[in-house]
Design an enzyme around this catalytic site. Structure first.
Site, PDB file in Angstrom:
ATOM      1  N   GLU A   1     -25.349 134.146 108.477  1.00 15.65           N
ATOM      2  CA  GLU A   1     -24.957 133.328 107.322  1.00 15.65           C
ATOM      3  C   GLU A   1     -26.096 133.237 106.289  1.00 15.65           C
ATOM      4  O   GLU A   1     -26.364 132.175 105.721  1.00 15.65           O
ATOM      5  CB  GLU A   1     -24.524 131.930 107.776  1.00 15.65           C
ATOM      6  CG  GLU A   1     -23.267 131.970 108.642  1.00 15.65           C
ATOM      7  CD  GLU A   1     -22.764 130.605 109.059  1.00 15.65           C
ATOM      8  OE1 GLU A   1     -21.538 130.439 109.185  1.00 15.65           O
ATOM      9  OE2 GLU A   1     -23.593 129.702 109.271  1.00 15.65           O
TER      10      GLU A   1
ATOM     11  N   GLU B   1     -16.340 134.440 112.850  1.00 21.43           N
ATOM     12  CA  GLU B   1     -16.241 133.073 113.362  1.00 21.43           C
ATOM     13  C   GLU B   1     -14.924 132.461 112.900  1.00 21.43           C
ATOM     14  O   GLU B   1     -14.834 131.898 111.810  1.00 21.43           O
ATOM     15  CB  GLU B   1     -17.426 132.208 112.902  1.00 21.43           C
ATOM     16  CG  GLU B   1     -18.754 132.621 113.504  1.00 21.43           C
ATOM     17  CD  GLU B   1     -19.889 131.654 113.202  1.00 21.43           C
ATOM     18  OE1 GLU B   1     -19.610 130.575 112.611  1.00 21.43           O
ATOM     19  OE2 GLU B   1     -21.041 131.966 113.548  1.00 21.43           O
TER      20      GLU B   1
END
Length: 607
Positions: A184, A259
């Site tokens: 991320e 995710e």
């Protein structure tokens, strides 16, 4: 001569048989701009996220089989750097829950592919997102950047880790099909030089599987966090819009949902996170019917044993520490049980993939432990701690401490009473004046002042005990040093001349506590309670700490984690491996509890 030839033949035969038994067939994992291929055939990855550091090692195989029985063909896994390098330069890949290679081999034995996520930063609601706290000793440290001292530490870690995982790459007969670069990153920064540097280190170490990233499905995140030759991971990729965004930002690489969230995390003081499952169901149906590869984050969360839980903070005065349980409202509960969510996902796999899945593994046994008495045994202030002197407060990192408590003492000269301010308390400070408790200052909210009363002492002693409750694991305020991070003032005057003591609550410290019985001159705060209970057999249990207020729990020397009566968590998970037949010992440290109260074991995390 004939006998020698026969012996050589037998030796060769034995060697061939040994190699044949242990060798794994080589496969190939490739991709084009839209799809993934295993041995040339299209494959849709359905992966479950598991973290071996959060799962008792005895149960690793059970959790992998649970993922397989739900329809997964792959395991996605974080590897936490600071779990392997607790002290600078000392690596451990053999200790409890640390044997990364063994976990990956278990995945392979079960026919599961592995998506490997080594960081160096991983987030994961883990202390400092997996980065080792010693990095913060450097006052100029620039985490997650191409800053030379940071990258030197990263490269040292990668070199050791590569020895563990390169034999397990698919190109060498192993199950690792992809390796994630950072995590991320597009939510944090935009240093493409840093990402390229990470890639080069891995390539130089012999990692020759595809690289991928994981970022939110927003153009700015993908532009900052992904590179043209990296597979695009989406957190989450739950609909066509998300995948179209990935295609627009990187048209030559495939995308997957790295995710998809079946649950969510919980902080202290919140209600249990219980997200609606309708969105999850709709997202998975889309992924199944469109051939989109997906990772469920998390399929099974496990437990933040010890001091491993992280925290979140969106601004300098906001701080939200994570609870000990990482149940996450996941399809597989903290103690490994399938939930209704698990069966829903399993049914969808069978329906849309037209497969008959293996039976769900038998559940791990749990047990009740009848209530047993606890005894007040000693107090933190009964102990003499070594100290160092410093004009100004030092952080935990500056005194080579990772976790636990840190104690600051000084004498008040000039101002003796009035407004005491700590800038900044990381994270929870107890204030004493001449040994008398005055109250606490908590980091969250920025209310960092307390009134000190007048005393008859000429130069009263000020003692500040600071608890570290987990370093920020996400966002721009990750440089999260613990203790007093700047200064202490009284009516605006800077207080100096401090004696500083580390209280790390490590194994050496705890082993000394349980052998000491000293109830003399007990303070009302910071007390140790001990108790014993007998077992005819062992099984998993959840120790109920609802009679206590705030502190830590140890069972037979194992640190189960933090408890806090602001909730929502009142029970701490204890695996059967931490218990024994016969006499077991429980140790509770509580900041505020004044009298011993009984403890019991329950079968569930909640009622």
């Amino acid at each position: 001569m004939i006998r020698k030839i026969k012996n050589l033949f037998l030796l060769g035969l034995i060697c061939w048989m040994t190699i044949s038994i242990h060798a794994q067939p080589h496969h190939s994992f490739t991709y084009d701009k839209d799809k993934f291929y295993l041995d040339g055939a299209e494959i849709q990855l359905i992966a479950g996220e598991l973290h071996p550091a959060r799962i008792p090692e005895t149960y690793w195989l059970h959790r992998i089989r649970m993922a397989k029985a739900m329809g997964c063909n792959a395991i996605s896994m974080y590897d936490f750097w600071n779990f392997h390098e607790e002290k600078e330069g000392l690596f451990d890949f053999l200790g409890e829950r640390k044997n990364t290679a063994r976990f990956i081999r278990l995945c392979q034995d079960e026919g599961m592919w592995v998506l490997f996520r080594p960081g160096p930063y991983v987030c994961g609601e883990w202390d400092l997102g997996g980065l080792p706290p010693y990095l913060l000793k450097d006052k100029n440290m620039a985490l997650r950047s191409d800053y030379a001292p940071y990258m030197s530490a990263v490269e040292r870690y990668f070199k050791v880790l590569a020895e563990e995982i390169t034999p397990l790459l698919i190109t060498r007969g192993g199950p690792i099909i992809m390796l994630q670069i950072e995590n991320e990153y597009g939510s944090y920064a935009n240093d493409h030089k840093y990402l390229r540097h990470l890639e080069k280190i891995w390539r130089d170490l012999g990692v020759d599987v595809p690289f991928y990233t994981a970022d939110g499905p927003a153009p700015y995140m993908l532009e900052a966090g992904n590179l043209p030759n990296f597979i695009v991971g989406l957190n989450s990729g739950n609909n066509e819009k998300d995948f179209n965004t990935a295609r627009q930002m990187n048209p030559n690489m495939p995308a997957l949902s790295t995710e998809t969230y079946p649950g969510w995390l919980t902080h202290w003081g919140e209600d249990w996170a219980r997200p609606d499952t309708t969105e999850l169901k709709n997202a998975f149906i889309y992924q199944l019917t469109h051939g989109r590869s997906v990772v469920f984050y998390v399929l099974h969360g496990g437990t933040n044993f010890g001091f491993t839980a992280g925290a979140n903070g969106g601004n300098p005065t906001a701080y939200q520490p994570d609870i000990t349980s990482y149940d996450y409202d996941a399809p597989i509960s903290e103690n490994g049980l399938p939930t209704t969510k698990y069966y829903m996902l399993r049914r969808l796999v069978e329906k849309y993939k037209k497969v008959k899945l293996p039976p769900v593994p038998e559940p791990i046994m749990t047990m009740e432990i009848p209530s047993f008495a606890m005894n007040k045994t000693s107090n933190l202030f009964n102990y003499k701690f070594s100290s160092i002197s410093s004009p100004m407060p030092l952080t935990m990192e500056q005194v080579n401490q990772n976790h636990g408590l840190i104690m600051y003492k000084t004498r008040l000269i000039g101002h003796h009473s009035g407004t005491l301010r700590i800038t900044e308390p990381h994270d929870y400070a107890l204030i004493y004046l001449d040994g008398k408790y005055q109250g606490n200052i908590q980091r969250d909210g920025g209310k960092w002042e307390i009134k000190l009363p007048k005393t008859d002492t000429a130069n009263p002693e000020l003692l500040i005990l600071v608890e570290a409750m987990g370093r920020n694991n996400y966002g721009q305020y990750m440089t999260d040093r613990k203790g007093i991070t700047d200064k202490v003032t009284l009516n605006g005057m800077i207080l100096m001349d401090w004696e500083i003591s580390s209280i790390p609550f490590d194994n050496d410290f705890i082993s000394g506590i349980k052998n000491r019985i000293d109830t003399s001159a007990l303070q009302k705060e910071c007390t140790f309670y001990t108790g014993t209970f007998n077992l005819d057999k062992t099984a998993d249990t959840f120790f109920d700490l609802s009679n206590y207020q705030k502190g830590y729990l140890f069972v037979n020397g194992h640190h189960l984690g933090r408890f806090w009566n602001i909730g929502p968590q009142q029970r701490l998970y204890c695996p059967a491996d931490y218990l024994k037949e016969g006499v077991n010992e429980l140790l509770v440290f509580d900041f505020y509890q004044q009298e011993p109260m009984p403890v019991s074991g329950k079968k569930n995390l909640t009622e």
